[in-house]
Write a protein that holds these residues in place. Structure first.
Motif, PDB file in Angstrom:
ATOM      1  N   ASP A  19       0.832  -1.204   0.000  1.00  0.00           N
ATOM      2  CA  ASP A  19       0.000   0.000   0.000  1.00  0.00           C
ATOM      3  C   ASP A  19       0.866   1.254   0.000  1.00  0.00           C
ATOM      4  N   LEU A  20       1.922   1.234   0.805  1.00  0.00           N
ATOM      5  CA  LEU A  20       2.801   2.406   0.865  1.00  0.00           C
ATOM      6  C   LEU A  20       3.524   2.614  -0.465  1.00  0.00           C
ATOM      7  N   LEU A  21       3.884   1.525  -1.122  1.00  0.00           N
ATOM      8  CA  LEU A  21       4.506   1.633  -2.433  1.00  0.00           C
ATOM      9  C   LEU A  21       3.524   2.212  -3.450  1.00  0.00           C
ATOM     10  N   ARG A  22       2.299   1.746  -3.388  1.00  0.00           N
ATOM     11  CA  ARG A  22       1.262   2.299  -4.268  1.00  0.00           C
ATOM     12  C   ARG A  22       1.045   3.784  -3.972  1.00  0.00           C
TER      13      ARG A  22
ATOM     14  N   LEU B 168      -2.921   4.862  -5.236  1.00  0.00           N
ATOM     15  CA  LEU B 168      -3.979   4.607  -4.238  1.00  0.00           C
ATOM     16  C   LEU B 168      -5.185   5.482  -4.529  1.00  0.00           C
ATOM     17  N   PRO B 169      -6.381   4.980  -4.215  1.00  0.00           N
ATOM     18  CA  PRO B 169      -7.561   5.846  -4.305  1.00  0.00           C
ATOM     19  C   PRO B 169      -7.386   7.044  -3.369  1.00  0.00           C
TER      20      PRO B 169
ATOM     21  N   VAL C 123      -3.177   7.652   4.420  1.00  0.00           N
ATOM     22  CA  VAL C 123      -1.736   7.441   4.573  1.00  0.00           C
ATOM     23  C   VAL C 123      -1.077   8.754   4.978  1.00  0.00           C
ATOM     24  N   MET C 124      -1.450   9.851   4.345  1.00  0.00           N
ATOM     25  CA  MET C 124      -0.860  11.142   4.678  1.00  0.00           C
ATOM     26  C   MET C 124      -1.170  11.520   6.124  1.00  0.00           C
TER      27      MET C 124
END
Length: 72
Positions: A9-12, A18-19, A26-27
Protein backbone atom coordinates in the motif's frame (compact mmCIF):
# COMPACT_ATOMS: atom_id res chain seq x y z
CA UNK A 1 -11.15 2.79 13.40
CA UNK A 2 -7.53 2.99 12.32
CA UNK A 3 -6.67 1.34 9.05
CA UNK A 4 -3.39 -0.50 8.67
CA UNK A 5 -1.36 -0.28 5.52
CA UNK A 6 0.97 -2.87 4.06
CA UNK A 7 4.30 -2.11 2.40
CA UNK A 8 2.51 -2.71 -0.89
CA UNK A 9 0.00 0.00 0.00
CA UNK A 10 2.80 2.41 0.87
CA UNK A 11 4.51 1.63 -2.43
CA UNK A 12 1.26 2.30 -4.27
CA UNK A 13 1.05 5.57 -2.31
CA UNK A 14 4.52 6.57 -3.52
CA UNK A 15 3.57 5.82 -7.12
CA UNK A 16 0.23 7.70 -6.76
CA UNK A 17 -1.78 4.51 -7.36
CA UNK A 18 -3.98 4.61 -4.24
CA UNK A 19 -7.56 5.85 -4.31
CA UNK A 20 -7.87 9.38 -2.89
CA UNK A 21 -9.44 8.26 0.39
CA UNK A 22 -6.63 5.77 1.10
CA UNK A 23 -4.04 8.32 0.00
CA UNK A 24 -5.44 10.85 2.46
CA UNK A 25 -5.40 8.24 5.23
CA UNK A 26 -1.74 7.44 4.57
CA UNK A 27 -0.86 11.14 4.68
CA UNK A 28 -2.72 11.49 7.99
CA UNK A 29 -0.95 8.44 9.39
CA UNK A 30 2.42 9.89 8.39
CA UNK A 31 1.64 12.86 10.63
CA UNK A 32 0.44 10.83 13.61
CA UNK A 33 2.53 7.65 13.38
CA UNK A 34 6.29 8.04 13.27
CA UNK A 35 6.84 4.45 12.09
CA UNK A 36 4.62 5.01 9.01
CA UNK A 37 6.48 8.22 8.23
CA UNK A 38 9.85 6.48 8.62
CA UNK A 39 8.83 3.49 6.49
CA UNK A 40 7.45 5.75 3.76
CA UNK A 41 10.63 7.84 3.63
CA UNK A 42 12.83 4.73 3.46
CA UNK A 43 10.74 3.31 0.63
CA UNK A 44 10.77 6.67 -1.14
CA UNK A 45 14.58 6.64 -1.12
CA UNK A 46 14.62 3.18 -2.69
CA UNK A 47 12.03 4.16 -5.30
CA UNK A 48 14.14 7.18 -6.30
CA UNK A 49 17.21 4.99 -6.66
CA UNK A 50 15.35 2.42 -8.76
CA UNK A 51 13.73 5.07 -10.95
CA UNK A 52 17.18 6.49 -11.71
CA UNK A 53 18.62 3.11 -12.64
CA UNK A 54 18.80 2.41 -16.35
CA UNK A 55 20.11 -0.65 -18.11
CA UNK A 56 21.26 -0.83 -21.67
CA UNK A 57 21.55 -4.09 -23.53
CA UNK A 58 24.86 -4.74 -25.27
CA UNK A 59 24.62 -3.93 -28.97
CA UNK A 60 25.58 -7.48 -30.00
CA UNK A 61 22.62 -8.84 -28.01
CA UNK A 62 20.28 -6.41 -29.75
CA UNK A 63 21.74 -7.35 -33.14
CA UNK A 64 21.25 -11.07 -32.41
CA UNK A 65 17.62 -10.54 -31.41
CA UNK A 66 16.90 -8.46 -34.53
CA UNK A 67 18.61 -11.02 -36.79
CA UNK A 68 16.62 -13.85 -35.20
CA UNK A 69 13.34 -11.97 -35.57
CA UNK A 70 13.99 -11.45 -39.29
CA UNK A 71 14.35 -15.22 -39.77
CA UNK A 72 11.08 -16.07 -38.04
Amino acid sequence: MTKTFTKNDLLRFLYNELPNQDRNEVMSMQITDESVEHETHEMESVVKLLDGFRMKAPQDAVDNILAYSKKA
